[in-house]
Structures are given as C-alpha cells and as structure tokens.
Scaffold this motif. Structure first.
Motif, PDB file in Angstrom:
ATOM      1  N   GLU A  74      81.855  27.790  11.975  1.00  0.00           N
ATOM      2  CA  GLU A  74      82.988  27.461  12.838  1.00  0.00           C
ATOM      3  C   GLU A  74      83.371  25.991  12.686  1.00  0.00           C
ATOM      4  O   GLU A  74      82.523  25.149  12.410  1.00  0.00           O
ATOM      5  N   LYS A  91      91.748  22.581   5.208  1.00  0.00           N
ATOM      6  CA  LYS A  91      91.023  23.833   5.475  1.00  0.00           C
ATOM      7  C   LYS A  91      91.615  24.972   4.646  1.00  0.00           C
ATOM      8  O   LYS A  91      90.882  25.814   4.113  1.00  0.00           O
ATOM      9  N   VAL A  97      93.677  31.776   1.707  1.00  0.00           N
ATOM     10  CA  VAL A  97      94.281  32.733   2.640  1.00  0.00           C
ATOM     11  C   VAL A  97      94.263  34.096   1.975  1.00  0.00           C
ATOM     12  O   VAL A  97      94.675  34.190   0.814  1.00  0.00           O
ATOM     13  N   PRO A 100      89.522  34.482   7.161  1.00  0.00           N
ATOM     14  CA  PRO A 100      89.538  34.165   8.596  1.00  0.00           C
ATOM     15  C   PRO A 100      88.498  33.122   8.995  1.00  0.00           C
ATOM     16  O   PRO A 100      87.337  33.235   8.621  1.00  0.00           O
ATOM     17  N   GLN A 101      88.972  32.119   9.697  1.00  0.00           N
ATOM     18  CA  GLN A 101      88.121  31.028  10.166  1.00  0.00           C
ATOM     19  C   GLN A 101      88.233  30.926  11.691  1.00  0.00           C
ATOM     20  O   GLN A 101      89.235  31.343  12.271  1.00  0.00           O
ATOM     21  N   THR A 102      87.210  30.332  12.300  1.00  0.00           N
ATOM     22  CA  THR A 102      87.251  30.092  13.741  1.00  0.00           C
ATOM     23  C   THR A 102      87.287  28.594  14.002  1.00  0.00           C
ATOM     24  O   THR A 102      86.478  27.842  13.446  1.00  0.00           O
ATOM     25  N   TYR A 103      88.238  28.185  14.809  1.00  0.00           N
ATOM     26  CA  TYR A 103      88.409  26.770  15.138  1.00  0.00           C
ATOM     27  C   TYR A 103      88.191  26.553  16.630  1.00  0.00           C
ATOM     28  O   TYR A 103      88.861  27.197  17.446  1.00  0.00           O
ATOM     29  N   PRO A 123      96.618  26.526   9.904  1.00  0.00           N
ATOM     30  CA  PRO A 123      95.814  27.715  10.230  1.00  0.00           C
ATOM     31  C   PRO A 123      96.324  28.501  11.438  1.00  0.00           C
ATOM     32  O   PRO A 123      96.013  29.685  11.580  1.00  0.00           O
ATOM     33  N   ASN A 129      92.930  34.180  11.666  1.00  0.00           N
ATOM     34  CA  ASN A 129      92.249  32.991  12.199  1.00  0.00           C
ATOM     35  C   ASN A 129      92.115  33.098  13.714  1.00  0.00           C
ATOM     36  O   ASN A 129      92.979  33.687  14.388  1.00  0.00           O
ATOM     37  N   ARG A 130      91.046  32.510  14.217  1.00  0.00           N
ATOM     38  CA  ARG A 130      90.823  32.495  15.664  1.00  0.00           C
ATOM     39  C   ARG A 130      90.746  31.037  16.110  1.00  0.00           C
ATOM     40  O   ARG A 130      89.986  30.256  15.536  1.00  0.00           O
ATOM     41  N   ILE A 131      91.562  30.710  17.102  1.00  0.00           N
ATOM     42  CA  ILE A 131      91.581  29.326  17.597  1.00  0.00           C
ATOM     43  C   ILE A 131      91.241  29.345  19.079  1.00  0.00           C
ATOM     44  O   ILE A 131      91.896  30.050  19.867  1.00  0.00           O
ATOM     45  N   ALA A 162      97.701  33.320  14.226  1.00  0.00           N
ATOM     46  CA  ALA A 162      96.290  33.307  14.624  1.00  0.00           C
ATOM     47  C   ALA A 162      96.155  33.776  16.066  1.00  0.00           C
ATOM     48  O   ALA A 162      97.109  33.718  16.840  1.00  0.00           O
TER      49      ALA A 162
END
Ligand SMILES: [Zn+2]
Ligand SMILES: [Zn+2]
Lengths: 320, 131
Positions: A74, A91, A97, A100-103, A123, A129-131, A162
C-alpha cells in the motif's frame, strides 16, 4: 517504515523558477568552473555535484505532498498539494495500468495548497485503484468534491474511476493503518489543522505542517515535545522567521526554524526537516536558512546528542 | 490578613529574578544574566514590568545590559518583543546592548535583531538613547 520521499515542499502556493533564476545559476556555475574543461559527461556531473545545492539544484516549487515508504504494497501519502501530480505519474509509470493499487492519504487540513493536487493525481481516474482519504475534518469529503465542481474544474468528482473512501480519524487517538500506528494531533491554524505521527517497526515519523506555536504557551510546547518524542524524522512548518511568526505574521498559522529546533531538542528527536517553504524565498535564501538552522542547533546543543537538520526539497529521499 | 500574607509571599517567590540597575548618561541600565529560556520567561516578564512602566515619554530610556546572558530561547525573545512594544506604546525608549557573540547569533538567526533595537555595547547604546 523505510524512507520518506518529498514530492512537494512549498507552502501556500506552488512556485516556479524564472529565467533570471536559471541564468543566475548558470552564471554562478560558470564562475565556479573558472574556464575549466571537462573530459566527459561524468566529469561534468561530478563538478555539478560539487556545487552548492542552490546553484546545482533547486528546492522545487510544488506544494505539500510527502510519501512514506514501507515494506508493504500500500502507498502512504501526507497531503495532496501540487506534488501529488508527479507522485501519481511516478506510480503509473512504475505499476502500469491496470494494476490495482491502494493509496492511504492523510490530509492535514482543507486549505487549497494541501488539496489542489488531487484532481491531477492520475490514479484516481483508474478503475481498480482504491483510495482511502484519512483526516479529522468534518468537511473533508465536501472540500475534496468542492474543488472538482464546475466552474472550478472541468472534470467532476463523480468521474473518478477509483473507489474513494473517507476515514474520519479522532485526534489524540492511535489508529492502526497499514501495519503502522497513526496518531493525529490538533494544531493551531485557521480552520484547524492536524499533525500525524506514524510509528512502526521501531521507527517514527511526524508530519506537522501549517501549525503555529505561541511562544508563551508552555503547555502546548510540552504537548508538542511529547508528540515529536524521539522521532526519527519531524517534518516541520518552518515557513517564517521567528520574528515574523511572533510579530507581523502572528496568527497566520505558521511556525519557524527556531521553534522547530527547540521542540525537536526538547523531544530528543533525531532529525528535523524544514518544510512548507515560503513562496517568496529563492533557493539561495532557503539554503541560507538551512545553514543558519544548523548553526542554531550547534550553539544551543549543550550536552544533547546532535539533531540532524535537513531542508526538504521536491525529490528529497530521507532514509529512516 | 493571612490571605494577604500568602499573596505577598507568593509574589515574592514569583519575582526572584533580580535585574540590578544603574544609571549612565541619563539612561537606566538593567543587568540581565543567565539563561533566558521557557522556564524563566514569565519571571523575566514580571521582573521587567516595574522598569517598563517607567519607560515612557519624558522618562529615562531603559537599556538592558545583556553581557551576562549566555542563552536566550524563543520565549525569552518574545518577552523582549513585548517589552519593546510596550515602550513604543508609551513613547519611551527601550534597547538591548552588549550581546555575547552566541546570543547575537540567535538574534540574527531569529531576525529579532530587526524588531528589537540592539547595540554593540553599553556606551554606544547610551550615546544613541540619550539623544
Ligand atoms: Zn499550507
Ligand atoms: Zn493552511
């Protein structure tokens, strides 16, 4: 926690170098070269590295955005100033792309210089993506939506690809996030601001910007010394000189290098990073402030171990 | 009566910081010494108060002889700023003189040299203030 990377270090408003600034650097470099010739690129790079930072480099002009790097996948970010734009680009370049990343994003307060990079944080437009936006202000979500609403911005917040969640944190309470203990602290600033202390695997980082310290408030001094206690790095709002902060710019919500040194000494912190640089200061002035701050630490050190002092610049990486 | 005695005793304790004074060329000089830090700032304010209340239009200028000060923190600098403000409001003259080299550096780094009048030595200050 392994490292802290600064993506935006300027206070209040992003700034850009001008032609006269660049010209001054080139002239200074040529004067230092004194007619010398260089065999190859490596020799040139070596010479440039030997120049003062204010000649061979720049502090940069993006507003507040700081990344904390850990061993986990993360991403942890403090504030979404204009430095969030190059951070987002980096990033995407690194992870591509779709990937999926978590911020996790921690917001000190809702002033524009700390949020303006969010609509340019690539992002947020990418599905998958999850923010998670952490903060203590009641209007956190409203403020972020507000700056992405016509006529202020062409892309509405609803266009975000996201998934975006909001986490309202409680000041003074430790929260477990991404394997770290994160503790917010209320600070003196118009509309309130919050500092964040991150503790994990034996390391501590404090992000404390847009925070005024009243010189006659001993109780607040003790509280902040506790908040900074034995931190490996304290990122500190050193926008004004002590005299400015105490007189003409009293109640403007910012602090000084002098108070940063005093609090870190009282807290027995290991390293202080001067942060939220005044937009009117050029590279030479910021370099002078750093030299003066180091001198102040030296002459007031007494029997204490040395406090290391750096001045944050866009791109600086601090190993913890 | 007991209450009064208590108040007097407490005030006595709170004003332990002594600022010996002398006069030179019509200037009232107060000697400050030691470490002026957060722990002593309040006491310093109280010790200065009676001197400052006389620092007004038509009265003797007030000069702090800083030659015995070995350290000053932000809280101590604030006391000087408030003193300078009060003197100005009363149209009096207030200044500091004879800072040791390290304390002079703290004044420069904090930029307090720009907001509180400082002189290199007591004689130079007296000459300027007496005018
Ligand atoms: Zn700010
Ligand atoms: Zn602010």
């Amino acid at each position: 926690m392994k490292q802290v990377r600064f993506w935006g270090t300027r206070g209040s408003l992003p700034t850009a170098l001008t032609s006269p600034d660049i010209r001054e650097k080139i002239v200074s470099a040529l004067v230092a070269a004194n007619g010398r010739s260089f065999r190859n690129r490596a020799a040139i790079d070596e010479f440039v590295d030997s120049l003062p930072f204010s000649v061979g480099g720049t502090f940069g002009g993006n507003s507040s955005c700081v990344e904390i790097l850990t061993d986990r996948p993360e991403h942890l970010i403090c504030d979404m100033g204009s430095g969030a734009r190059p951070l987002g680009q980096a990033k995407l370049a690194r992870f591509g792309v779709p990937n999926p990343q978590t911020y996790h994003i921690f917001i000190s307060h809702l002033h524009w210089d700390h949020l303006m990079g969010f609509p340019f944080f690539a992002p947020m437009y990418i599905p998958g993506n999850r923010i998670i936006i952490h903060g203590c202000h009641e209007q956190l979500e409203d403020a972020i939506r507000l700056q992405m609403r016509a006529p202020c911005f062409p892309v509405d917040y609803s266009q975000a690809g996201a998934s975006i969640e909001f986490d309202r944190m409680t000041p003074g309470k430790p929260h477990d996030i991404c394997g770290l203990t994160v503790t917010p602290k209320l600070q003196l600033h118009a509309g309130d601001s919050y500092g964040y202390r991150f503790d994990g695997n034996g390391k501590s980082v404090v992000y404390s910007t847009d925070s005024e310290h009243k010189l006659d408030d001993n109780e607040a001094f003790r509280e902040f010394a506790r908040f900074f206690s034995k931190a490996d790095l304290v990122i500190f709002d050193a926008m004004y000189s002590l005299a400015e902060a105490a007189s003409v710019k009293s109640d403007w919500g910012h602090s000084s290098n002098v108070v940063g040194v005093e609090l870190c000494q009282a807290a027995e912190a290991r390293r202080l990073a001067l942060f939220h640089h005044e937009p009117v200061h050029d590279d030479k002035q910021l370099a002078r402030l750093l030299a003066e701050t180091r001198r102040l630490e030296q002459i007031t050190r007494g029997d204490r171990p040395a406090l290391e002092i750096v001045s944050a610049h866009d791109g600086l990486i601090v190993d913890l | 009566m007991a209450y009064l005695a208590l108040v007097v005793a407490r005030n006595y304790c709170l004003t332990m910081m002594k600022l010996p004074t002398r006069e030179q060329s019509g200037v009232l000089i107060a000697e400050v010494s030691g470490r002026i830090d957060h722990t002593i700032a309040e006491e310093f304010t109280r010790a200065l108060a009676p001197l400052l209340s006389n620092c007004a239009l038509g009265r003797a200028p007030l000069l702090l002889d800083f030659s015995g000060v070995i350290y000053i923190s932000s809280a101590g600098l604030r006391v000087l700023m408030m003193a300078s403000r009060q003197a100005k409001a009363q149209q009096g003259s207030f200044a500091i003189a004879a800072l040791t080299p390290l304390v002079q550096e703290v004044f420069t780094i904090s930029r307090f040299n720009l907001i509180v009048p400082c002189y290199a030595n007591v004689d130079a200050a007296c000459q300027a203030l007496a005018q």
